[in-house]
Each structure stands twice: as structure tokens, then as C-alpha cells.
Design an enzyme around this catalytic site. Sequence first.
Site, PDB file in Angstrom:
ATOM      1  N   ASP A  89      78.485  17.302 -32.909  1.00 21.20           N
ATOM      2  CA  ASP A  89      79.231  16.034 -32.965  1.00 21.20           C
ATOM      3  C   ASP A  89      78.442  14.972 -33.730  1.00 21.20           C
ATOM      4  O   ASP A  89      78.975  14.273 -34.595  1.00 21.20           O
ATOM      5  CB  ASP A  89      79.607  15.547 -31.552  1.00 21.20           C
ATOM      6  N   ASP A 135      82.953  26.922 -39.472  1.00 16.28           N
ATOM      7  CA  ASP A 135      84.294  26.839 -40.069  1.00 16.28           C
ATOM      8  C   ASP A 135      84.699  25.379 -40.236  1.00 16.28           C
ATOM      9  O   ASP A 135      85.127  24.945 -41.307  1.00 16.28           O
ATOM     10  CB  ASP A 135      85.277  27.570 -39.138  1.00 16.28           C
ATOM     11  N   LYS A 194      75.792  23.009 -29.857  1.00 11.98           N
ATOM     12  CA  LYS A 194      76.153  22.093 -28.777  1.00 11.98           C
ATOM     13  C   LYS A 194      75.430  22.639 -27.532  1.00 11.98           C
ATOM     14  O   LYS A 194      76.045  22.936 -26.496  1.00 11.98           O
ATOM     15  CB  LYS A 194      77.689  22.112 -28.622  1.00 11.98           C
TER      16      LYS A 194
END
Length: 330
Positions: free
Chosen positions: A203, A227, A170
Amino acid sequence: MRTITLINGDGIGPEISDAVVKIIEASGLKIDWDIQTAGEDVIAAEGTPLPKRVLDSIRENKVALKAPVTTPIGKGFRSVNVQLRKELDLYANLRPCKNLPSVKTRFDNVDIVVVRENTEDLYAGIERQVDSDTAESIKLITRKASERICRFAFDYAVKNNRKEVCVVTKANIMKLSDGLFLDSYRKVAEDYRDIQKKEILVDNLCMQLVQNPEKFDVLVLPNLYGDIVSDLTAGLIGGLGVAQGANIGLDYAVFEPVHGSAPDIKGQNKANPTALLLSAIEMLKYIGEYKYAERIEKALFDTLREGICTSDLGGTYSTTEFTGKIIEKL
Ligand code: ATP
């Protein structure tokens, strides 16, 4: 005979490790299991869920098979899983996700390998209570750890004939920390001309994974995204009951399923041993026992092909019945 550490865990751990040990035995491969208990059940006697003897055993044997272990919440103990990975510097968490025979899912062309950085990011455990209404966690990213996980992902791609390594961050928001991870990927990528490169924001990745998972090959991610995304990819191939994993470092390797100890189904003979079995198959390949790995994989796949499976996959077979069917094939 090879000695391997076996952490049989708690919750459903003992049921599924018993199944896997019996299946390996039925394949004809002899392993001397150094059984080490850990987790909630040993705290009363030893004062910690991860006694030193467990780490000593893995250091001596180099390789471990680990069933899930519960870390009690709110009693001041660090997660056994996180501690084990840190102590042994198991910096790479490898989670291959591939469709299994006859396991019905939304997509039938998933073949993704998640390579998750295992030692830092928000998992470094650097947190503080600023005041009673404010808490703070540090997202720690270093060039050293980022480069070595990216190199691991590219090396894995080369060794396993994969085409592409995609980095997931990100970095548009966390310009410094995720930016450093991305920069490390770009540097390492220069050494691997034959592997395709791709960069994606986490995302966007999540959306694309649930629409077109076939577009992805090897993914390399910082710890927390790894994760979360690996649970998503586990869902793509049938859920946690079939999701295998491995934690690999330079000196040691611990093979374990993605799932936790599933206390809700503990002791009910319902747990699916497939995730631990697939992890064990990877372990056998890791130690060079390819013949036995293939033999066991074939027995598992043939069993699944006949529609024999546990209830998490929509079947009617108990853990022991399912295990028995695999053993019959061996
Ligand atoms: P952790 O935080 O320790 O990873 P978790 O909260 O993600 O644990 P799990 O213990 O992994 O939870 O279980 C999540 C759900 O998946 C539970 O409903 C559990 O019963 C189910 N599940 C997990 N592993 C298996 C398995 N091997 N066979 C069948 N069901 C499973």
C-alpha cells in the site's frame, strides 16, 4: 534461420503481431515464425483455448512471441496466460517500465523493473465454494518459488547494472505467507552484497509510486501484487499501449505485452503495437540479436520523437500508418 513460435492472439492481437512481424522483417533479420493460433477462436474446432500443439511448439523452439489471447469468462476454461506460465514453468514475469521519447506523462524519470512471481499466490487457482454465500481462495506461497524469484530479481539487477532490489509484501498482515516471501528475500539478498536492499509494504509502495516513482529501481513481488503494481507502473509511462513484458523460466521464455486483447478497439486499426514491439525487442536481446534489437529500438524511438504515435498516446496515426513510419526508418 532461427525458428520462433508466434502466437498471434485474438482481439487486437493479429493487428499488432502483423505490425511487429513486418517491422522485424524490415530490420533485415530473418526469422522463421511458427505461427500458432490459440484462444477463443480455436475452442470450437479443438475443444480448448490452449491446444497441446502450442505448448509443443514452444517446447521445441524455446522462445515465443505472444500477442494477447482472450480466455472466455465463465465457460470453465482456465486462463490461457496462467496455464501457459504454469505448463512451461515460466516463473518470472519481467515488466520493465521506462519513459519513452516524446510520450508525455506526469513524470519523466521513471525507470522501474517489476519482477513478479508467476506461478503461485492467489493465482494458484485453489478456490472453493464453502456454501452458497461463502467462497474461499488459498494464497499459496512456498520458499522454493519465493527464493527463485528473488534470486532472479537480484541476478537481473547484477546483469543490468541496477542498484537496488526492493521487496514488496503485506507481511505485517499476512505474517505467514507474505512473511515467508520476505524471509526468502532476506536469505537470497545475503548473496548480493553490491545491490542495495529495501523492504516496503504494497500500500505504501502504491502511494510512493504515484508521488516519487524515481525512488524505485527493481521491485520483486508475489503474483497478485505484481499484477496490480505493474499496471500502475505501465500507467506511469503512458499506459498499456507501451507496456512490455516477458515470462521467463529455466528452459523457455515467452515475450508478451502487459495489455489484454482490447476487444473494444479490435479491427479498428487503432491499436498501439509498441508494447508488443518492445517485448519483441527484449526477445531479440534474449536470443542474442543485439544489433537488430538496437536498430529496431532506434527506429521506434526516432518515430516517437517526431510526435508520430497512435491515439492512445494522443496521436492521429493508425496502427498501419505508425508501423509504416517505423519501417520507413529501417
Ligand atoms: P486483461 O484482463 O486480458 O488483461 P484488460 O481488461 O486489462 O484485459 P485490456 O484488453 O488490456 O483490458 O485493455 C484495457 C484498455 O486499454 C482498453 O480500453 C483497451 O482499448 C486499451 N488498450 C489495451 N491495449 C492497447 C493497445 N495496444 N493500444 C491501444 N489501447 C490499448
